[in-house]
Design a protein around this motif. Sequence first.
Motif, PDB file in Angstrom:
ATOM      1  N   LYS C  78      25.562 -17.476  31.869  1.00 57.37           N
ATOM      2  CA  LYS C  78      24.443 -16.978  31.064  1.00 57.37           C
ATOM      3  C   LYS C  78      23.175 -17.676  31.547  1.00 57.37           C
ATOM      4  CE  LYS C  78      23.523 -17.548  26.612  1.00 57.37           C
ATOM      5  NZ  LYS C  78      23.847 -17.861  25.203  1.00 57.37           N
ATOM      6  N   TYR C  80      19.684 -16.645  30.531  1.00 54.72           N
ATOM      7  CA  TYR C  80      18.535 -16.649  29.630  1.00 54.72           C
ATOM      8  C   TYR C  80      19.019 -16.618  28.190  1.00 54.72           C
ATOM      9  CZ  TYR C  80      13.750 -15.734  28.162  1.00 54.72           C
ATOM     10  OH  TYR C  80      12.508 -15.838  27.603  1.00 54.72           O
ATOM     11  N   ASN C  81      18.487 -17.518  27.408  1.00 59.47           N
ATOM     12  CA  ASN C  81      18.831 -17.574  25.996  1.00 59.47           C
ATOM     13  C   ASN C  81      17.827 -16.737  25.214  1.00 59.47           C
ATOM     14  OD1 ASN C  81      19.286 -18.278  23.349  1.00 59.47           O
ATOM     15  ND2 ASN C  81      19.958 -20.354  23.897  1.00 59.47           N
ATOM     16  N   ARG C  82      18.250 -15.531  24.807  1.00 60.05           N
ATOM     17  CA  ARG C  82      17.298 -14.605  24.188  1.00 60.05           C
ATOM     18  C   ARG C  82      16.871 -15.044  22.789  1.00 60.05           C
ATOM     19  NH1 ARG C  82      16.315 -10.113  26.974  1.00 60.05           N
ATOM     20  NH2 ARG C  82      17.695  -9.751  28.752  1.00 60.05           N
ATOM     21  N   GLU C  83      17.758 -15.792  22.098  1.00 59.67           N
ATOM     22  CA  GLU C  83      17.396 -16.229  20.746  1.00 59.67           C
ATOM     23  C   GLU C  83      16.233 -17.231  20.796  1.00 59.67           C
ATOM     24  OE1 GLU C  83      21.455 -16.940  20.815  1.00 59.67           O
ATOM     25  OE2 GLU C  83      21.054 -14.840  21.292  1.00 59.67           O
ATOM     26  N   HIS C  85      14.346 -17.861  23.393  1.00 59.59           N
ATOM     27  CA  HIS C  85      13.361 -17.481  24.408  1.00 59.59           C
ATOM     28  C   HIS C  85      13.148 -18.573  25.452  1.00 59.59           C
ATOM     29  CE1 HIS C  85      12.253 -13.695  22.661  1.00 59.59           C
ATOM     30  NE2 HIS C  85      12.240 -14.264  21.469  1.00 59.59           N
ATOM     31  N   GLN C  86      14.223 -19.104  25.988  1.00 55.15           N
ATOM     32  CA  GLN C  86      14.080 -20.070  27.080  1.00 55.15           C
ATOM     33  C   GLN C  86      15.280 -19.981  28.009  1.00 55.15           C
ATOM     34  OE1 GLN C  86      13.770 -23.802  25.049  1.00 55.15           O
ATOM     35  NE2 GLN C  86      15.973 -24.106  24.952  1.00 55.15           N
ATOM     36  N   TRP C  87      15.112 -20.575  29.199  1.00 50.84           N
ATOM     37  CA  TRP C  87      16.161 -20.539  30.194  1.00 50.84           C
ATOM     38  C   TRP C  87      17.305 -21.437  29.748  1.00 50.84           C
ATOM     39  CZ3 TRP C  87      15.258 -16.761  33.431  1.00 50.84           C
ATOM     40  CH2 TRP C  87      13.931 -16.377  33.638  1.00 50.84           C
ATOM     41  N   ASP C  88      18.518 -21.063  30.122  1.00 52.97           N
ATOM     42  CA  ASP C  88      19.719 -21.723  29.630  1.00 52.97           C
ATOM     43  C   ASP C  88      20.336 -22.603  30.716  1.00 52.97           C
ATOM     44  OD1 ASP C  88      20.857 -21.702  27.099  1.00 52.97           O
ATOM     45  OD2 ASP C  88      22.702 -20.814  27.915  1.00 52.97           O
TER      46      ASP C  88
END
Lengths: 273, 273, 273, 273
Positions: C78, C80-83, C85-88
């Motif tokens: 994974k 991109y962390n959509r919740e 809004h930052q890179w994972d």
Amino acid sequence: MANFKGHALPGSFFLIFGLWWSIKYPLKYACKKNKKVFSIGSKTGFQRIEVIEGAVKAAFALIGILAEQFVPDGPHLKLYNREEHQWDHLMNWQHSTMYLFYGISGVVDIVTHTTKAVPLAMDRMMLSIAVFIEGFLFYYHVHGRAMLDIHVHLLLLVSVFGGSICIFLEVFHRGNIILELFRSSLCILQGSWFWQIGFVLYPPGGGPEWDLMDHGNMLFITMCYCWHYAFAIFIVAANYGLVTWFVQTKLKCTQPMEMELLKSREHESDDDI
Amino acid sequence: MANFKGHALPGSFFLIFGLWWSIKYPLKYACKKNKKVFSIGSKTGFQRIEVIEGAVKAAFALIGILAEQFVPDGPHLKLYNREEHQWDHLMNWQHSTMYLFYGISGVVDIVTHTTKAVPLAMDRMMLSIAVFIEGFLFYYHVHGRAMLDIHVHLLLLVSVFGGSICIFLEVFHRGNIILELFRSSLCILQGSWFWQIGFVLYPPGGGPEWDLMDHGNMLFITMCYCWHYAFAIFIVAANYGLVTWFVQTKLKCTQPMEMELLKSREHESDDDI
Amino acid sequence: MANFKGHALPGSFFLIFGLWWSIKYPLKYACKKNKKVFSIGSKTGFQRIEVIEGAVKAAFALIGILAEQFVPDGPHLKLYNREEHQWDHLMNWQHSTMYLFYGISGVVDIVTHTTKAVPLAMDRMMLSIAVFIEGFLFYYHVHGRAMLDIHVHLLLLVSVFGGSICIFLEVFHRGNIILELFRSSLCILQGSWFWQIGFVLYPPGGGPEWDLMDHGNMLFITMCYCWHYAFAIFIVAANYGLVTWFVQTKLKCTQPMEMELLKSREHESDDDI
Amino acid sequence: MANFKGHALPGSFFLIFGLWWSIKYPLKYACKKNKKVFSIGSKTGFQRIEVIEGAVKAAFALIGILAEQFVPDGPHLKLYNREEHQWDHLMNWQHSTMYLFYGISGVVDIVTHTTKAVPLAMDRMMLSIAVFIEGFLFYYHVHGRAMLDIHVHLLLLVSVFGGSICIFLEVFHRGNIILELFRSSLCILQGSWFWQIGFVLYPPGGGPEWDLMDHGNMLFITMCYCWHYAFAIFIVAANYGLVTWFVQTKLKCTQPMEMELLKSREHESDDDI
């Protein structure tokens, strides 16, 4: 032109040249390897190609200069604004200067490969200078902008100065397939990265803006640059494979027996480390 | 001498040498290419030229040192001011040091080309060192000045260190026409840029002062540096063309038939990539 | 993986390769020196070894990528962390990218040494690029950490970029034993330094923490890096000695007379400076 | 040892080696040029000299290590002060590390020139590494000192890294007299500069202290460095001249006729640019 098109235009130029080189040099290498089979016409053919390449390069440079100068918000060849006592549209002028050196390189290519007066390596030297000038101007170009804006341009410089050094080495090691493929991959990287810069700084179609001060974005973009290069390597490798396969297939059809002999002999000399 | 003349003087020295080189090396190259025709006397002739060049270089260096030391506000060979407990006219002493190394280079040129004891490449090595010392001293020279003042001197360093590297490469690739023309162009660039620095920092004839802290001026001057180089390339290319045309015209008059044979043979060996 | 294992894993990879190289290259050199005796099978044997080496490299890279992605606190592919809004897990992704390029280098090794279509030097070029990418990512990796953390990673870069330059030189000087041994020593240095970084930043077994801001620690760690290199040189020298002794012993048993002749002849040609 | 003697000791080592090299290499060059005359015994003689040189280098390194460790205020091989929880006498340990690498270089010299197992270029490679390590440690050595203290050490790095690059080039261009003389001059520069540092930072005999924060002093010391180099060049040139004159005089006495022939033949091949 500080907008999406101003980055897409040079990006396309570099992509076209990178892709073209990733086909031309493997073809030249394969032909040289199978010299006895492909000797007829190949030398004058490649020379004509070099001239055309130089002409295209010069044409692209001219298009770039004209686009930078005569877009609606361009300088229209005006350099100094006397009313406001300041320089006018310096960015466009800087870009024009970059294109100018690529134009000179194109002209030198043509002269080198049509007349016999100029030493062959001059085409590489001039290209190396043109690429260096591009990097040199970009280096002083980004002073005082946002962090991510600076970073994406500095990343570009890695491929620009890498390319300049690679081409300078070609002055002394002309026809080295390793350097030629390396140059092709760096050129594709530069082209695709120009597009990436356009997407990051000027998201087209009203996409979401990038946070230009976010540290995470900076780390991601650095990694993204490496992925672009992995992609460029893949393209060059694929083109190399296709061209080699094409040349060998064509060879097998025409002279299957003689070819085998040539091939085995070459293996031996290649192995000699 | 921190004034207009103090920049115009070295600028003229470099321009004279750059222009001279852009004539000498193409001439040497053309003569070598047409070896059988120009064999009589050319070798000893070129050797005598090298000696004269070394003597002129040493003379220029001596003029420079004397000018720096004995201008009205110069140090007159005094290094330490005992009353004020500080060094005296350090700028002039630094410039003298730069000239000193060019002087040594000139003397080494003379010794290399008159006696047989010194290896030939020593003239290039010493010139490379002299150019490096110039850049080295300039680098620490500009500490603590105005932004544009620093910038114009740092730009100069690009051509200085570029020239030093180029000449160092000539130690190993002596007689490489590409490097020799590259050196000529960098030398002309340095000469014309010294004049430009003089015009920017000490506008002669009471012209308007440049704003030394303006960012626009800095961007413009960077671009201007590239234009100077485009101009230097143009000069070198024009001189190269003229010399080549002159040699070939002279050849055609004397031995039209033999020449044609030589030329066609050379093309073949040149093409061998 | 910012923990002890995340540094021990690549460290072990590099140590294994460094040690292996410090055996392979002296063996190859000794066999080449005694060419007539060891001619049977050695060439195809070394070629098979290169293929296996490439496969192991690719396998290591795959293990590295899988470990980085699927450790319990990894990104599991994974990005991109959509919740939020930052890179994972950008660190893990960066490490995966480094491994990716080593994987590409492994694949290129295999292709180069199994087919005849790819020029031999390509394996070195691709390895040089992979090492450069590692250094490039590390350089932007350590931004904003504690002083000693940054310093131990910057020290690592000396061996990384040194290695990259060394391997790039091998493109032009293939089979130069000096460069090959230099590369081996830098690779061992890198491996042992990864372990050292693990011990400094994540002391295993609940040992005392290092003060990451202490200037004395920084000076010590710089010196410690040199000791690691002295150790790497010692290992390479010992392996070189053992291999040379082994080859010569084996030679003496089989063909004592012929050997003596060969040896004396080689000495003569070696001495020719 | 942060005192006058601690700088005079390595300074003397470097001066001795620089002066010795400026005699050895011209002698070797002159003998090689007049090969037919000096062939008897010269090769084994020079080989023995290399072994002795290596032994002297190793002895100097040992003296340096012992001096750093066992001076009254030295660490006496103690590295960590457990009472105060800090590293003990790190400066002395860093200097010992520098000497250690020169010691390794000396041992490698001996092994290279006594056995035939080690490739010849290894002595240069190891010396290049030793010089690089010296510069590397000095670079991190001067952190946080007074301005002039930092500056005099940074100036030293120019000759150290210049020397390292020069020696690395000798790996590929062994026996190039230009590089060998360049190395000699840089070595003398380093030696005399160590003495200069001693005089500046620890004025012996109760002389006046230098103001370590004065900008004028910094400018002067930069220029002074160049004068040291001009002096080093002069010494090397003088030694070169003396040795060449000595060899030619000796030649004329023994075989005047044959010599003339040899000389004229050599001139011809030398001139071939």
